[in-house]
Write a protein that holds these residues in place. Structure first.
Motif, PDB file in Angstrom:
ATOM      1  N   SER A 126     -31.423 -25.513 -32.461  1.00 37.11           N
ATOM      2  CA  SER A 126     -30.571 -25.717 -31.377  1.00 37.11           C
ATOM      3  C   SER A 126     -31.299 -26.888 -30.514  1.00 37.11           C
ATOM      4  O   SER A 126     -30.493 -27.559 -29.715  1.00 37.11           O
ATOM      5  CB  SER A 126     -30.221 -24.673 -30.522  1.00 37.11           C
ATOM      6  N   LEU A 127     -32.631 -27.357 -30.508  1.00 38.86           N
ATOM      7  CA  LEU A 127     -33.041 -28.208 -29.902  1.00 38.86           C
ATOM      8  C   LEU A 127     -32.842 -29.580 -30.510  1.00 38.86           C
ATOM      9  O   LEU A 127     -32.956 -29.874 -31.723  1.00 38.86           O
ATOM     10  CB  LEU A 127     -34.619 -28.019 -29.680  1.00 38.86           C
ATOM     11  N   ASN A 128     -32.807 -30.543 -29.486  1.00 36.45           N
ATOM     12  CA  ASN A 128     -32.814 -31.870 -29.981  1.00 36.45           C
ATOM     13  C   ASN A 128     -33.762 -32.514 -28.781  1.00 36.45           C
ATOM     14  O   ASN A 128     -34.307 -32.076 -27.832  1.00 36.45           O
ATOM     15  CB  ASN A 128     -31.684 -32.476 -29.937  1.00 36.45           C
ATOM     16  N   PRO A 129     -33.970 -33.974 -29.006  1.00 39.46           N
ATOM     17  CA  PRO A 129     -34.943 -34.886 -28.030  1.00 39.46           C
ATOM     18  C   PRO A 129     -34.442 -34.519 -26.553  1.00 39.46           C
ATOM     19  O   PRO A 129     -35.194 -34.356 -25.509  1.00 39.46           O
ATOM     20  CB  PRO A 129     -34.782 -36.287 -28.467  1.00 39.46           C
ATOM     21  N   ALA A 130     -32.988 -34.133 -26.385  1.00 36.68           N
ATOM     22  CA  ALA A 130     -32.571 -34.015 -24.982  1.00 36.68           C
ATOM     23  C   ALA A 130     -32.588 -32.906 -24.284  1.00 36.68           C
ATOM     24  O   ALA A 130     -32.338 -32.586 -23.193  1.00 36.68           O
ATOM     25  CB  ALA A 130     -31.099 -34.718 -24.911  1.00 36.68           C
ATOM     26  N   GLY A 131     -33.356 -31.740 -25.256  1.00 34.94           N
ATOM     27  CA  GLY A 131     -33.311 -30.330 -24.692  1.00 34.94           C
ATOM     28  C   GLY A 131     -32.591 -29.455 -25.750  1.00 34.94           C
ATOM     29  O   GLY A 131     -32.284 -29.938 -26.705  1.00 34.94           O
ATOM     30  N   LEU A 132     -31.925 -28.285 -25.208  1.00 37.77           N
ATOM     31  CA  LEU A 132     -31.216 -27.600 -25.966  1.00 37.77           C
ATOM     32  C   LEU A 132     -29.777 -27.709 -25.851  1.00 37.77           C
ATOM     33  O   LEU A 132     -29.057 -27.703 -24.880  1.00 37.77           O
ATOM     34  CB  LEU A 132     -31.550 -25.919 -25.286  1.00 37.77           C
ATOM     35  N   ASP A 133     -29.244 -27.863 -27.089  1.00 36.90           N
ATOM     36  CA  ASP A 133     -28.054 -28.249 -27.348  1.00 36.90           C
ATOM     37  C   ASP A 133     -27.040 -26.969 -27.327  1.00 36.90           C
ATOM     38  O   ASP A 133     -26.970 -26.144 -28.150  1.00 36.90           O
ATOM     39  CB  ASP A 133     -27.627 -28.811 -28.794  1.00 36.90           C
ATOM     40  N   LEU A 134     -26.304 -26.397 -26.425  1.00 42.13           N
ATOM     41  CA  LEU A 134     -25.611 -25.360 -26.182  1.00 42.13           C
ATOM     42  C   LEU A 134     -24.473 -24.974 -27.346  1.00 42.13           C
ATOM     43  O   LEU A 134     -24.376 -24.140 -27.627  1.00 42.13           O
ATOM     44  CB  LEU A 134     -24.674 -25.165 -24.772  1.00 42.13           C
ATOM     45  N   THR A 135     -23.714 -26.180 -27.840  1.00 39.62           N
ATOM     46  CA  THR A 135     -22.992 -26.120 -28.936  1.00 39.62           C
ATOM     47  C   THR A 135     -23.718 -25.670 -29.947  1.00 39.62           C
ATOM     48  O   THR A 135     -23.180 -24.865 -30.646  1.00 39.62           O
ATOM     49  CB  THR A 135     -22.113 -27.443 -29.081  1.00 39.62           C
ATOM     50  N   LYS A 136     -24.856 -26.185 -30.513  1.00 42.38           N
ATOM     51  CA  LYS A 136     -25.329 -25.837 -31.790  1.00 42.38           C
ATOM     52  C   LYS A 136     -25.940 -24.184 -31.282  1.00 42.38           C
ATOM     53  O   LYS A 136     -26.044 -23.452 -32.377  1.00 42.38           O
ATOM     54  CB  LYS A 136     -26.738 -26.621 -31.919  1.00 42.38           C
ATOM     55  N   LEU A 137     -26.686 -24.006 -30.058  1.00 38.99           N
ATOM     56  CA  LEU A 137     -27.051 -22.752 -29.958  1.00 38.99           C
ATOM     57  C   LEU A 137     -25.970 -21.751 -30.176  1.00 38.99           C
ATOM     58  O   LEU A 137     -25.976 -20.366 -30.553  1.00 38.99           O
ATOM     59  CB  LEU A 137     -27.474 -22.370 -28.525  1.00 38.99           C
ATOM     60  N   TYR A 138     -24.555 -21.937 -29.673  1.00 41.84           N
ATOM     61  CA  TYR A 138     -23.474 -21.179 -30.002  1.00 41.84           C
ATOM     62  C   TYR A 138     -23.233 -20.825 -31.419  1.00 41.84           C
ATOM     63  O   TYR A 138     -23.284 -20.033 -31.966  1.00 41.84           O
ATOM     64  CB  TYR A 138     -22.309 -21.595 -29.495  1.00 41.84           C
TER      65      TYR A 138
END
Length: 404
Positions: free
Chosen positions: A176-188
């Motif tokens: 769920s991580l990307n260069p900008a931080g944690l992507d909540l949509t991916k974490l969901y």
């Protein structure tokens, strides 16, 4: 300079108003020093009272405590002039320079901003609670003499930590991580099929420290209310708990079956809700959580075995699930203060009470019946059921749902 030698069993005070943040701090600390003696409290008045009564080796306090704030607690500690100074970690959601300058004259050992950096906190605790080169191992407490499985499960019901994790949380976070931080949509997307993660985050998002406006009833809502940092911390904290994953093959097989039933119920609920233009996420969440008690019970059975208890795997596990599974689920949903509306949907999975039914309750009941059908069972009888008539769903719609 003579090195400071820590006591064999360090005593630690944690003062944090939010119950889920408090539990997270406990887990991180016990992961560093499993033998630490912990005192926990939720307000500044109690923190001051405990400090007056006991000697501590470390104090961890949130600035935003009710009653007496954490900075005042730190001020009181420093006025007592301990020698050497009592290690004191001050936590705060304030990250502005003015707040830091206000705290620095009182010499906190560390000033940590929320959401906490778990790796940094762990390193701090290791430096404060472990002597150089020291390792601490804690055996699983043995069962009390004469303890029976039935009594053990009855006592554990009120303190169970919930279900085992059904996924690798470290992998879920990394994906769920990307260069900008944690992507909540991916974490969901990565975590929405785990009952324990869903239940804990929904509960945490509805706690006193987080509750603003309408109750949170879905994982997606919980993630967005908690934010990426706190969501990640709570998820990673679940993996630190004892028996977070089921290592016993027989119990793990049981858990897979109950988890599969949860997944099927949740998916059918989502599809039905979409067909009827209802809240898909709420129905999915209710389906995901309806076997939480059975999964929590299996986790307790593993702890029973780890503590030296014997288990007739087939008969006793089945009897325990039948006797305690529903009670464990009800206890968790009540103790964790899941929203009443969500609990009512979960209850509808098992049976419809008297009176008027909401369409979402009917959906949950229908989804559960669909999930229980075997591959070779027809759905004609289900299409003739009272639930189907109330929802105005016929055999063609049910057949399409099963094929998707």
């Amino acid at each position: 300079m003579t090195a400071v030698v820590l006591p064999a069993l360090p005593r630690v005070l944690i003062a944090e108003a939010d119950p889920w943040s408090r539990d997270l701090l406990k887990q991180v600390l016990l992961n560093v020093r499993c033998d630490a003696r912990l005192d926990v409290c939720a307000d500044g008045h109690e923190a001051l009272a405990r400090l007056a009564q006991n000697s501590y080796d470390l104090v961890i306090v949130d600035w935003e405590l009710p009653g007496v704030d954490g900075l005042s607690v730190l001020r009181s500690v420093r006025q007592r002039k301990h020698s050497p100074p009592l290690p004191f970690i001050l936590m705060s959601s304030r990250n502005d320079s003015a707040s830091v300058r206000e705290a620095l004259p009182l010499a906190p050992t560390a000033y940590l901003t929320k959401p906490l950096n778990m790796e940094g906190l762990t390193q701090r605790l290791q430096g404060l609670l472990l002597n150089a080169g020291e390792e601490v191992f804690c055996a699983v407490p043995a069962l009390a003499a004469g303890m029976t499985l039935s009594v053990y499960l009855e006592r554990r019901r009120e303190i169970t930590d919930g279900a085992p994790l059904m996924m690798d949380v470290q992998r879920a976070i990394q994906r769920s991580l990307n260069p900008a931080g944690l992507d909540l949509t991916k974490l969901y997307d990565e975590t929405r099929s785990d009952p324990q993660i869903t239940a804990v985050l929904v509960a945490a998002a509805n706690s006193a420290a987080q509750h603003h406006g309408k109750a949170v009833q879905t994982l997606s809502q919980a993630l967005h209310r908690l934010g990426s940092g706190q969501s990640m911390n709570l998820i990673l904290g679940l993996a630190l708990k004892r028996s977070a994953r089921l290592s016993d093959p027989f119990l793990a097989d049981y858990a897979e079956r109950y988890w599969g039933l949860s997944l099927h119920t949740a998916e059918y609920a989502r599809k039905l809700a979409r067909l009827l233009d209802l809240d898909q996420d709420r129905c999915y969440c209710a389906g995901m959580l309806h076997r939480l008690g059975d999964l929590a019970l299996l986790r307790c059975l593993q702890e029973w075995k780890q503590a030296g208890g014997e288990l007739d795997e087939r008969e006793e596990v089945g009897n325990a699930l039948a006797e305690f599974g529903a009670g464990y689920g009800s206890e968790l949903r009540t103790r964790w203060r899941l929203p009443l509306e969500l609990r009512e949907l979960i209850a509808a999975v098992y049976q419809l009470g008297g009176g008027v039914y909401s369409r979402e309750a009917l959906v949950m009941n229908m989804a559960a019946q669909l999930a229980l059908l075997t591959e070779h069972e027809g759905i004609e009888e289900l299409a003739r059921s009272r639930t189907a008539r109330l929802l105005k769903i016929g055999l063609p719609e049910l057949m399409r749902l099963r094929k998707k």
